[in-house]
Each structure stands twice: as structure tokens, then as C-alpha cells.
Write a protein that holds these residues in place. Sequence first.
Motif, short mmCIF file in Angstrom:
data_model
loop_
_atom_site.label_atom_id
_atom_site.label_comp_id
_atom_site.label_asym_id
_atom_site.label_seq_id
_atom_site.Cartn_x
_atom_site.Cartn_y
_atom_site.Cartn_z
N SER A 42 -57.43 -36.71 1.15
CA SER A 42 -58.03 -36.32 2.43
C SER A 42 -57.01 -35.70 3.40
CB SER A 42 -58.73 -37.51 3.08
OG SER A 42 -57.85 -38.59 3.22
N CYS A 44 -71.46 -35.55 -3.00
CA CYS A 44 -72.47 -36.53 -2.61
C CYS A 44 -73.77 -36.24 -3.37
CB CYS A 44 -72.73 -36.44 -1.11
SG CYS A 44 -71.23 -36.68 -0.11
N VAL A 86 -67.06 -35.06 -0.10
CA VAL A 86 -65.98 -35.76 0.60
C VAL A 86 -64.75 -35.68 -0.30
CG1 VAL A 86 -67.52 -37.33 1.85
CG2 VAL A 86 -66.59 -38.04 -0.35
N GLN A 123 -61.98 -40.79 -0.37
CA GLN A 123 -62.96 -41.37 0.55
C GLN A 123 -64.11 -42.04 -0.20
OE1 GLN A 123 -63.59 -37.71 2.76
NE2 GLN A 123 -62.45 -38.54 4.49
N GLU A 177 -69.30 -41.90 4.28
CA GLU A 177 -68.98 -40.51 4.64
C GLU A 177 -70.06 -39.52 4.22
OE1 GLU A 177 -64.91 -42.28 5.03
OE2 GLU A 177 -66.27 -42.33 3.34
N CYS A 178 -70.80 -39.80 3.15
CA CYS A 178 -71.83 -38.87 2.69
C CYS A 178 -73.07 -38.90 3.58
CB CYS A 178 -72.23 -39.17 1.25
SG CYS A 178 -71.03 -38.59 0.03
N ASP A 235 -71.54 -42.06 -1.68
CA ASP A 235 -70.11 -42.18 -1.96
C ASP A 235 -69.69 -43.64 -2.10
OD1 ASP A 235 -70.73 -42.22 0.86
OD2 ASP A 235 -68.59 -42.21 1.27
N GLN A 248 -73.02 -47.16 9.23
CA GLN A 248 -71.61 -46.81 9.07
C GLN A 248 -71.09 -47.38 7.75
OE1 GLN A 248 -69.17 -48.62 12.04
NE2 GLN A 248 -67.33 -47.58 11.41
#
Length: 160
Positions: free
Chosen positions: A51, A86, A93, A97, A104-105, A110, A134
Motif C-alpha cells: 500500500s 474486490c 485494494v 490491505q 476497504e472494499c 477483502d 468499518q
Amino acid sequence: SAVALLVLAAALASGLALALLPRAPVNRSCTAPDNRTGFLCDDRVTCVPASWVCDKMSNCRNGEDEQEQLCGDLPHSLPSYLVFYCSNPRSWVYADQRCNGMNECGDCSDETWSLAACPPCGQDWWSCRPVHFQFCSCIPRWLCRDGIQHCLGWSDEFVC
């Protein structure tokens, strides 16, 4: 002296021919700190987390983690080991991650879907079906018993 010139010319020509031969691609896959997928810098020592590649900040001494060839058409220009797609094929991502506990997706693909192939929650995580999007199927243990419901059934407040 003519013979010496011929030998010198032949050596230069063979050197030039060798330089023009296609080189085998450099394997830049490495394991960054915390067992994260990484990108190996030219120094063959520094391993940058995936990342951190193409984040507009040079992390390799020579800046190879920010080169146009690598970052020009994200994610297509990145080596496949740096990318996780994803469930929505237009979303992606960085590979480090995937399985990090964060969504994150946007759809948890993910973290929880078979594509991600994540291990069960680690010791610093509590497994539950979270309320807050989250997180996906695990919440950090530091959120346990904080007076806020993060899991359906309140297991993060009464059991964790």
C-alpha cells in the motif's frame, strides 16, 4: 594497430548486443513487516508494504516504487501480487490491505468472502457479526467493553 581496433570494435559490438537482449523481469515480491505483502526496492534489501507503492511518496532510495511504468495505469500497471480485486471487479485494494480487519472494499469482500481467504480472527480481535461496517467479522479487542455496541447481541460488551 588495425587488429587491435578490430578486436576493440568486436568487443563493443558484442557488449552492445548483450545489452539489447531482453532481461528477465526482476522478482520484486517480498514480505514487509507484520507479514504484509511487499515490493522489493532496487537495493534488494528494502521491502516496502504494497500500500506504500504509488502513494506519491518515494519509499525506495531510487524512487522505483513511484515510477510511471509502475504507477501509470492503476491497478493495471501494478504486478498482480500487489493487487486484490474486490467482489465488484471495478474495485480493488492493495494486497496488504486484504485480511487486515478493515473493510476497504466496502462490501467486506477483502475480509470475509472466499476470494480473500482470510484466516480466523487473531488474538487481538474479537469474532462477531459487527454493527459498524468499518469492520466485517472481527473487531479489535480494544473496542470490547467500551460501552458502545459493535456486535449484534452485544457480545463485545458482555462476553469479550
